[in-house]
Motif scaffolding. Structure first.
Motif, PDB file in Angstrom:
ATOM      1  N   ASN A  57       0.644   6.003  -9.446  1.00 61.21           N
ATOM      2  CA  ASN A  57       0.345   5.962 -10.886  1.00 61.21           C
ATOM      3  C   ASN A  57      -0.677   7.021 -11.293  1.00 61.21           C
ATOM      4  N   ARG A  58      -0.811   8.042 -10.468  1.00 62.36           N
ATOM      5  CA  ARG A  58      -1.856   9.056 -10.678  1.00 62.36           C
ATOM      6  C   ARG A  58      -1.790   9.719 -12.051  1.00 62.36           C
ATOM      7  N   GLU A  59      -0.601   9.915 -12.564  1.00 70.65           N
ATOM      8  CA  GLU A  59      -0.450  10.597 -13.853  1.00 70.65           C
ATOM      9  C   GLU A  59      -0.814   9.691 -15.021  1.00 70.65           C
ATOM     10  N   LEU A  60      -0.772   8.387 -14.803  1.00 76.28           N
ATOM     11  CA  LEU A  60      -1.023   7.431 -15.878  1.00 76.28           C
ATOM     12  C   LEU A  60      -2.419   6.813 -15.824  1.00 76.28           C
ATOM     13  N   LEU A  61      -3.149   7.068 -14.753  1.00 74.56           N
ATOM     14  CA  LEU A  61      -4.472   6.461 -14.594  1.00 74.56           C
ATOM     15  C   LEU A  61      -5.417   6.899 -15.707  1.00 74.56           C
ATOM     16  N   ILE A  62      -6.050   5.916 -16.288  1.00 74.64           N
ATOM     17  CA  ILE A  62      -7.084   6.197 -17.277  1.00 74.64           C
ATOM     18  C   ILE A  62      -8.393   5.707 -16.679  1.00 74.64           C
ATOM     19  N   ILE A  63      -9.210   6.652 -16.308  1.00 73.53           N
ATOM     20  CA  ILE A  63     -10.479   6.319 -15.677  1.00 73.53           C
ATOM     21  C   ILE A  63     -11.585   6.783 -16.602  1.00 73.53           C
ATOM     22  N   GLU A  64     -12.266   5.803 -17.203  1.00 73.77           N
ATOM     23  CA  GLU A  64     -13.311   6.114 -18.181  1.00 73.77           C
ATOM     24  C   GLU A  64     -14.690   6.201 -17.547  1.00 73.77           C
ATOM     25  N   THR A  65     -14.787   5.749 -16.303  1.00 73.30           N
ATOM     26  CA  THR A  65     -16.049   5.855 -15.570  1.00 73.30           C
ATOM     27  C   THR A  65     -15.828   6.878 -14.462  1.00 73.30           C
ATOM     28  N   SER A  66     -16.575   6.761 -13.414  1.00 73.58           N
ATOM     29  CA  SER A  66     -16.354   7.647 -12.269  1.00 73.58           C
ATOM     30  C   SER A  66     -15.202   7.100 -11.426  1.00 73.58           C
ATOM     31  N   LEU A  67     -14.616   7.951 -10.622  1.00 75.86           N
ATOM     32  CA  LEU A  67     -13.548   7.535  -9.718  1.00 75.86           C
ATOM     33  C   LEU A  67     -14.070   6.454  -8.777  1.00 75.86           C
ATOM     34  N   LYS A  68     -15.268   6.647  -8.271  1.00 75.32           N
ATOM     35  CA  LYS A  68     -15.886   5.676  -7.367  1.00 75.32           C
ATOM     36  C   LYS A  68     -16.005   4.311  -8.043  1.00 75.32           C
ATOM     37  N   SER A  69     -16.523   4.292  -9.248  1.00 76.74           N
ATOM     38  CA  SER A  69     -16.691   3.041  -9.980  1.00 76.74           C
ATOM     39  C   SER A  69     -15.337   2.389 -10.239  1.00 76.74           C
ATOM     40  N   TYR A  70     -14.359   3.190 -10.615  1.00 78.88           N
ATOM     41  CA  TYR A  70     -13.005   2.676 -10.859  1.00 78.88           C
ATOM     42  C   TYR A  70     -12.444   2.013  -9.601  1.00 78.88           C
ATOM     43  N   LEU A  71     -12.540   2.695  -8.466  1.00 77.83           N
ATOM     44  CA  LEU A  71     -11.977   2.177  -7.217  1.00 77.83           C
ATOM     45  C   LEU A  71     -12.673   0.893  -6.764  1.00 77.83           C
ATOM     46  N   PHE A  72     -13.994   0.860  -6.850  1.00 70.56           N
ATOM     47  CA  PHE A  72     -14.724  -0.328  -6.413  1.00 70.56           C
ATOM     48  C   PHE A  72     -14.466  -1.511  -7.351  1.00 70.56           C
ATOM     49  N   THR A  73     -14.368  -1.244  -8.639  1.00 73.00           N
ATOM     50  CA  THR A  73     -14.043  -2.312  -9.589  1.00 73.00           C
ATOM     51  C   THR A  73     -12.627  -2.817  -9.344  1.00 73.00           C
ATOM     52  N   ALA A  74     -11.693  -1.898  -9.124  1.00 72.01           N
ATOM     53  CA  ALA A  74     -10.294  -2.275  -8.884  1.00 72.01           C
ATOM     54  C   ALA A  74     -10.166  -3.113  -7.618  1.00 72.01           C
ATOM     55  N   ILE A  75     -10.864  -2.729  -6.562  1.00 78.46           N
ATOM     56  CA  ILE A  75     -10.733  -3.493  -5.312  1.00 78.46           C
ATOM     57  C   ILE A  75     -11.401  -4.858  -5.446  1.00 78.46           C
ATOM     58  N   LYS A  76     -12.482  -4.939  -6.207  1.00 80.56           N
ATOM     59  CA  LYS A  76     -13.128  -6.235  -6.444  1.00 80.56           C
ATOM     60  C   LYS A  76     -12.156  -7.175  -7.156  1.00 80.56           C
ATOM     61  N   HIS A  77     -11.472  -6.671  -8.192  1.00 80.43           N
ATOM     62  CA  HIS A  77     -10.505  -7.504  -8.924  1.00 80.43           C
ATOM     63  C   HIS A  77      -9.339  -7.924  -8.028  1.00 80.43           C
ATOM     64  N   ARG A  78      -8.896  -7.025  -7.176  1.00 75.23           N
ATOM     65  CA  ARG A  78      -7.808  -7.365  -6.256  1.00 75.23           C
ATOM     66  C   ARG A  78      -8.255  -8.442  -5.270  1.00 75.23           C
ATOM     67  N   CYS A  79      -9.489  -8.351  -4.809  1.00 73.02           N
ATOM     68  CA  CYS A  79     -10.022  -9.372  -3.896  1.00 73.02           C
ATOM     69  C   CYS A  79     -10.116 -10.727  -4.596  1.00 73.02           C
ATOM     70  N   LEU A  80     -10.632 -10.729  -5.814  1.00 75.51           N
ATOM     71  CA  LEU A  80     -10.763 -11.986  -6.549  1.00 75.51           C
ATOM     72  C   LEU A  80      -9.391 -12.602  -6.833  1.00 75.51           C
ATOM     73  N   ASN A  81      -8.416 -11.770  -7.145  1.00 74.47           N
ATOM     74  CA  ASN A  81      -7.053 -12.269  -7.356  1.00 74.47           C
ATOM     75  C   ASN A  81      -6.471 -12.847  -6.067  1.00 74.47           C
ATOM     76  N   ALA A  82      -6.754 -12.194  -4.947  1.00 75.33           N
ATOM     77  CA  ALA A  82      -6.266 -12.690  -3.652  1.00 75.33           C
ATOM     78  C   ALA A  82      -6.899 -14.040  -3.327  1.00 75.33           C
ATOM     79  N   ILE A  83      -8.180 -14.170  -3.609  1.00 74.70           N
ATOM     80  CA  ILE A  83      -8.874 -15.441  -3.375  1.00 74.70           C
ATOM     81  C   ILE A  83      -8.266 -16.526  -4.253  1.00 74.70           C
ATOM     82  N   LYS A  84      -8.058 -16.202  -5.511  1.00 71.58           N
ATOM     83  CA  LYS A  84      -7.476 -17.156  -6.459  1.00 71.58           C
ATOM     84  C   LYS A  84      -6.075 -17.588  -6.011  1.00 71.58           C
ATOM     85  N   LYS A  85      -5.275 -16.635  -5.571  1.00 71.60           N
ATOM     86  CA  LYS A  85      -3.921 -16.927  -5.109  1.00 71.60           C
ATOM     87  C   LYS A  85      -3.967 -17.838  -3.881  1.00 71.60           C
TER      88      LYS A  85
END
Length: 190
Positions: A57-85
């Motif tokens: 999805n590289r062409e569609l990514l909208i990153i309004e913060t830094s790449l680092k912040s985006y990646l860490f936030t994204a992985i946190k949400h994925r972890c929380l979703n995995a826990i919830k599941k």
């Protein structure tokens, strides 16, 4: 090392070199961060899935913060979703087991547990739209109207999916049909 904004631009242009640098730079730190929430193996799997996602999805990514912040936030949400599941699956299994063991005078733990696992497996194999409606209907306090509103579908569609789910489950659980039919009559499936 190349700046994150340059790496992001390189990736958006389809540069595998840019992606590889992002992967090398962030993979280990993301795995370490994710392992604070979930097991190491699951953390690695989620980070790999995230990396595949950002590449695809590289062409569609909208990153309004830094790449680092985006990646860490994204992985946190994925972890929380995995826990919830995981918690939802465990809740379903626990509910099934509790209903089964209380229903019979002399419950055989292993038989009841085996049936609970079979039912959970059969539910997990339902087509995604049916499974989502069925779980919301049977394992949460949602009414058909609430489910329809939440999913943006009609109440008739909710009812149809529940009916179809029950038909599919009765076929998949035909070896356990007498016990399954008893479960259908219990308040668990009301």
């Amino acid at each position: 090392m190349v700046d994150d904004y340059v790496l992001l631009d390189m990736m958006r242009e389809g540069s595998e070199r840019g992606f590889k640098q992002v992967f090398v730079k962030f993979y280990s730190p993301l795995c370490e961060y994710a392992s604070q929430y979930i097991s190491d193996d699951d953390a690695e799997e989620l980070v790999q899935e995230l990396m595949i996602y950002i590449w695809e999805n590289r062409e569609l990514l909208i990153i309004e913060t830094s790449l680092k912040s985006y990646l860490f936030t994204a992985i946190k949400h994925r972890c929380l979703n995995a826990i919830k599941k995981h918690q939802c699956r465990q809740r379903v299994r626990d509910l099934i087991y509790e209903k089964i063991k209380d229903q019979f005078e002399d419950p055989d733990y292993y038989l009841a547990n085996e049936l609970a696992v079979r039912i959970q497996k059969a539910i997990s194999e339902l087509p995604e739209p049916y499974r989502e409606v069925f779980i919301r209907s049977r394992f949460t306090d949602c009414t058909n109207k609430q489910i329809a509103k939440k999913l943006g579908i009609s109440i008739k569609t909710v009812e149809y999916r529940i009916t179809q789910s029950l038909k599919i489950l009765s076929i998949k659980l035909k070896d356990s049909l007498p016990l399954f039919l008893a479960l259908l009559r219990m308040s668990f499936f009301n």
